[in-house]
Write an enzyme that holds these catalytic residues in place. Sequence first.
Site, short mmCIF file in Angstrom:
data_model
loop_
_atom_site.label_atom_id
_atom_site.label_comp_id
_atom_site.label_asym_id
_atom_site.label_seq_id
_atom_site.Cartn_x
_atom_site.Cartn_y
_atom_site.Cartn_z
N SER A 152 45.66 38.32 36.49
CA SER A 152 44.32 38.28 35.89
C SER A 152 43.68 36.91 36.05
O SER A 152 43.49 36.46 37.18
CB SER A 152 44.43 38.70 34.41
OG SER A 152 43.16 38.91 33.85
N ASP A 207 45.11 50.05 35.04
CA ASP A 207 44.42 48.82 34.61
C ASP A 207 43.05 49.19 34.04
O ASP A 207 42.20 49.74 34.73
CB ASP A 207 44.25 47.91 35.82
CG ASP A 207 43.78 46.51 35.45
OD1 ASP A 207 43.16 46.35 34.38
OD2 ASP A 207 44.03 45.59 36.24
N HIS A 231 47.15 46.40 32.89
CA HIS A 231 46.65 45.14 33.41
C HIS A 231 47.69 44.03 33.43
O HIS A 231 47.63 43.13 34.26
CB HIS A 231 45.45 44.71 32.55
CG HIS A 231 44.74 43.51 33.05
ND1 HIS A 231 44.13 43.45 34.30
CD2 HIS A 231 44.51 42.29 32.48
CE1 HIS A 231 43.56 42.27 34.46
NE2 HIS A 231 43.78 41.55 33.39
#
Length: 283
Positions: free
Chosen positions: A93, A221, A251
């Site tokens: 991320s 995700d 995620h």
Amino acid sequence: MTTRAPIHLGPKQGSAEPVLLLHPFLMSQTVWEVVAQQLADTGRYEVFAPTMAAHNGGPRAGTWFLSSSVLADHVERQLDELGWETAHIVGNSLGGWVAFELERRGRARSVTGIAPAGGWTRWSPVKFEVISKFIAGMPILGVARLFGQRSLRLPFSRLLATLPLSGSPDGVSERELSGIVDDAAHCPAYFQLLLKALLLPGLQELANTAVPAHLVFCEKDRVVPPSRFSRHFTDFLPAGTKVTELDGVGHVPMFEAPGRVTEAIVEFLDLCAPPKAIEPPAS
């Protein structure tokens, strides 16, 4: 906010490949605990997983104008302290965004983005979609900051806390969930990074990536769904970029599938830095 020592595992005599692990927004190095240990246990990697500036346990940012570039500055100083000119960089991320920032500075031997952020231009609709998701989560963050661990006793707390992180509510253990709440409740980067992300573009020079690159997309995700958020990376990264898809995970896949994450990382690193052959003993 107390600063904690980074995770630093594996052989440290220069015989192992250096691997830098960077965590997601609002979280800390603890997301890498299992994967870092699994990588180190191979005996082939020296693993370093710091908490980035203005996150729980990380150093102070030293500025209110926090951005991925500022985070990269802090990580780069830590690499200098380790004596690592370059490393294999893996980021999830926000950590993926910072990983590509460090690659632009010549600090990467290879770069792996796991559900990486930053895959947009200044006016991309997907950017505003991501920011709106974090703004929508503001009440939940407020509850975590106000009540701390007691917030986990509230109705639907597990579902709400895990929705952006894992494929299912059971994908995160009680200990991990407690750490997530603590990290979110002690993250001054929240407003600073959202503001900078709103004003600035994402990753603009992906086509100039000069080292082997690896994208890991997560089927479930909900933060950056690959069906909409992968295109910026797949369109602009050089041909030959490796793409791995992890089915059934959210995620932050290190919680629910650490073994599969480690396997994906090692498989790619084997392509970049094949295992050294063991020399037979002298006769």
